[in-house]
Design a protein around this motif. Structure first.
Motif, PDB file in Angstrom:
ATOM      1  N   SER A   1       0.818  -1.211   0.000  1.00  0.00           N
ATOM      2  CA  SER A   1       0.000   0.000   0.000  1.00  0.00           C
ATOM      3  C   SER A   1       0.853   1.263   0.000  1.00  0.00           C
ATOM      4  O   SER A   1       1.938   1.291   0.585  1.00  0.00           O
ATOM      5  CB  SER A   1      -0.904  -0.026   1.237  1.00  0.00           C
ATOM      6  OG  SER A   1      -1.844   0.989   1.131  1.00  0.00           O
TER       7      SER A   1
ATOM      8  N   TYR B   1      -2.766  11.711  -5.431  1.00  0.00           N
ATOM      9  CA  TYR B   1      -3.813  10.864  -6.036  1.00  0.00           C
ATOM     10  C   TYR B   1      -3.535   9.372  -5.866  1.00  0.00           C
ATOM     11  O   TYR B   1      -4.384   8.534  -6.174  1.00  0.00           O
ATOM     12  CB  TYR B   1      -4.004  11.225  -7.519  1.00  0.00           C
ATOM     13  CG  TYR B   1      -2.780  11.014  -8.384  1.00  0.00           C
ATOM     14  CD1 TYR B   1      -1.773  11.970  -8.465  1.00  0.00           C
ATOM     15  CD2 TYR B   1      -2.632   9.853  -9.126  1.00  0.00           C
ATOM     16  CE1 TYR B   1      -0.660  11.773  -9.259  1.00  0.00           C
ATOM     17  CE2 TYR B   1      -1.518   9.646  -9.925  1.00  0.00           C
ATOM     18  CZ  TYR B   1      -0.532  10.620  -9.986  1.00  0.00           C
ATOM     19  OH  TYR B   1       0.574  10.419 -10.758  1.00  0.00           O
ATOM     20  N   LEU B   2      -2.344   9.054  -5.352  1.00  0.00           N
ATOM     21  CA  LEU B   2      -2.039   7.634  -5.108  1.00  0.00           C
ATOM     22  C   LEU B   2      -2.310   7.202  -3.667  1.00  0.00           C
ATOM     23  O   LEU B   2      -2.149   6.017  -3.334  1.00  0.00           O
ATOM     24  CB  LEU B   2      -0.558   7.359  -5.425  1.00  0.00           C
ATOM     25  CG  LEU B   2      -0.082   7.634  -6.856  1.00  0.00           C
ATOM     26  CD1 LEU B   2       1.400   7.283  -7.002  1.00  0.00           C
ATOM     27  CD2 LEU B   2      -0.910   6.827  -7.867  1.00  0.00           C
TER      28      LEU B   2
ATOM     29  N   ASP C   1      -3.154   5.653  -0.415  1.00  0.00           N
ATOM     30  CA  ASP C   1      -3.812   4.395  -0.016  1.00  0.00           C
ATOM     31  C   ASP C   1      -4.149   3.457  -1.179  1.00  0.00           C
ATOM     32  O   ASP C   1      -4.845   2.462  -0.990  1.00  0.00           O
ATOM     33  CB  ASP C   1      -5.061   4.673   0.839  1.00  0.00           C
ATOM     34  CG  ASP C   1      -4.659   5.278   2.182  1.00  0.00           C
ATOM     35  OD1 ASP C   1      -3.612   4.851   2.718  1.00  0.00           O
ATOM     36  OD2 ASP C   1      -5.346   6.190   2.651  1.00  0.00           O
ATOM     37  N   LYS C   2      -3.652   3.778  -2.356  1.00  0.00           N
ATOM     38  CA  LYS C   2      -3.790   2.789  -3.442  1.00  0.00           C
ATOM     39  C   LYS C   2      -2.723   1.699  -3.228  1.00  0.00           C
ATOM     40  O   LYS C   2      -1.753   1.883  -2.490  1.00  0.00           O
ATOM     41  CB  LYS C   2      -3.583   3.452  -4.803  1.00  0.00           C
ATOM     42  CG  LYS C   2      -4.763   4.314  -5.257  1.00  0.00           C
ATOM     43  CD  LYS C   2      -4.708   4.525  -6.771  1.00  0.00           C
ATOM     44  CE  LYS C   2      -5.990   5.110  -7.315  1.00  0.00           C
ATOM     45  NZ  LYS C   2      -6.376   6.398  -6.706  1.00  0.00           N
ATOM     46  N   ASP C   3      -2.921   0.582  -3.888  1.00  0.00           N
ATOM     47  CA  ASP C   3      -1.963  -0.520  -3.799  1.00  0.00           C
ATOM     48  C   ASP C   3      -1.096  -0.513  -5.068  1.00  0.00           C
ATOM     49  O   ASP C   3      -1.569  -0.111  -6.142  1.00  0.00           O
ATOM     50  CB  ASP C   3      -2.735  -1.849  -3.708  1.00  0.00           C
ATOM     51  CG  ASP C   3      -1.861  -2.979  -3.207  1.00  0.00           C
ATOM     52  OD1 ASP C   3      -2.011  -3.345  -2.030  1.00  0.00           O
ATOM     53  OD2 ASP C   3      -1.028  -3.484  -3.989  1.00  0.00           O
TER      54      ASP C   3
ATOM     55  N   ASP D   1      -2.834  -1.912  -7.897  1.00  0.00           N
ATOM     56  CA  ASP D   1      -3.743  -1.036  -8.656  1.00  0.00           C
ATOM     57  C   ASP D   1      -2.955  -0.307  -9.748  1.00  0.00           C
ATOM     58  O   ASP D   1      -3.429  -0.147 -10.878  1.00  0.00           O
ATOM     59  CB  ASP D   1      -4.388   0.020  -7.736  1.00  0.00           C
ATOM     60  CG  ASP D   1      -5.164  -0.611  -6.590  1.00  0.00           C
ATOM     61  OD1 ASP D   1      -5.755  -1.677  -6.818  1.00  0.00           O
ATOM     62  OD2 ASP D   1      -5.154  -0.035  -5.480  1.00  0.00           O
TER      63      ASP D   1
END
Ligand code: PA5
Length: 349
Positions: free
Chosen positions: A253, A265-266, A268-270, A273
């Motif tokens: 993460s 904009y990233l 908590d994205k993985d 993703d």
């Protein structure tokens, strides 16, 4: 566990050892695939302080790289362990009746037969590669099951649903339309070994008699920043085959750290993703300028790698047959070997 072997005597085992995380296995060291003294010395330095066994894989025991490396490694083992213990630590895989079998009988080395009459590139599912795969800690029974399931499917599915037949026919139609290279792309760097195996399989099996698609590979996303320009915008002689992996097998993460870095904009994205977005975006972009195919596997594991080995070997045979060439010889490789033997003064060359 030192694997001495080049090309078809190395690539399939290497594919598995590099693709899978195998914590219980032996450390594999690759040798016999270079003539560079620097690379050889580096390989020998990696053996220091470790208990060493070797597997010399050489179909005819004429090829220079494995032959020369085996000599160096035999001496290394004898110096370190004495002749008797060294012999216990040496396994060879070669053609029955070849000079390698004779040498094994004389020196007391263990000998395993190389399947006849196929080249190493078609031996992924034989002891040639299963032994080093098992040494690396891979579940070779699962790998064989995957190959058997794939074989059963490819031998029974009707043409329109048969993935190997469809792949071979599409390659051939694209060849007829004037395409001259196939780019195999994947967003998993651990498939690098498979890339080398696939390149050899298709290059040596199809590239002869003035025909054949040049097999090239794209290690994405890294090479999108180099090859990507040419693929999108360069001369139109290649089509692309994406190797897609369906399941998520790892996670990392991107938690925010309070620094305004422009990548909010990233938050908590993985990484998964990001990698999947890169795959979709690339396929959309490349489809605008070149034909794109997609091959999908569920996950990277022994079963699916076994299935892939069978799939590509079978599809390569079909594809070469459509081109009208013999997939099982490699006269071009033999020609260069001949020039090398003459340059080094091999008797009778
Ligand atoms: O797949 C093939 O047939 C070839 O690439 C061979 O594997 C490669 O040339 C190595 O030959 P050998 O195993 O005889 O040393």
């Amino acid at each position: 566990f030192v694997v001495i072997g080049v090309g078809g005597s190395n690539n399939a085992a290497r594919t598995v050892a590099e693709a899978l995380d195998l914590p219980g296995g032996m450390k594999i060291v690759w040798a016999g695939n270079t003539l560079s003294p620097h690379a050889m010395n580096r390989m020998l330095a990696r053996l220091e302080g470790r208990s060493v066994v070797i597997d010399c894989i050489a179909k005819n025991f004429e090829t220079l790289e494995p032959g020369a490396s085996f000599r160096v490694l035999r001496r290394y083992l004898c110096d370190r362990y004495g002749r008797e213990e060294a012999a216990r630590r040496i396994l060879c895989t070669g053609t029955p009746g070849s000079p390698l079998e004779k040498l094994c009988a004389e020196q007391g080395y263990t000998f395993l037969p190389f399947p006849e009459p196929i080249g190493g590139r078609f031996t992924a599912l034989s002891p040639v590669h299963l032994v080093p795969m098992a040494a690396a800690g891979a579940d070779v029974a699962a790998l064989c099951r995957g190959a058997e399931e794939m074989a059963a499917a490819l031998r029974s599915l009707p043409a329109a649903q048969n993935p190997a037949l469809r792949y071979a026919v599409l390659r051939h139609l694209l060849w007829q339309k004037g395409y001259r290279a196939e780019l195999l792309s994947c967003f998993e760097p651990r498939m690098k070994g498979l890339f080398s195996w696939w390149e050899q399989l298709f290059a040596e099996s199809e590239g002869k008699d003035g025909v054949g698609l040049l097999p090239v590979t794209g290690e994405f996303s890294e090479q999108l920043h180099s090859l990507g320009q040419f693929i999108q915008d360069g001369s139109h002689f290649l089509f692309e085959t994406f190797l897609q992996i369906k399941e998520q097998q790892a996670s990392l993460s991107l938690h925010p750290d309070g620094v305004q870095d422009g990548f909010g904009y990233l938050d908590d994205k993985d990484f998964e993703d990001l990698n999947r977005a890169a795959f979709s975006a690339t396929r959309t972009a490349h489809s605008a300028t070149l034909p794109c195919l997609t091959l999908t596997i569920d996950r990277v594991d022994e079963k699916n790698l076994g299935g892939l080995f069978y799939f590509f070997q079978f599809a390569c045979y079909l594809s070469a047959s459509l081109l009208g060439v013999n997939p099982f010889d490699q006269p071009g490789v033999e020609a260069y070997k001949g020039w090398m033997f003459r340059a080094l003064g091999k008797p009778g060359a």
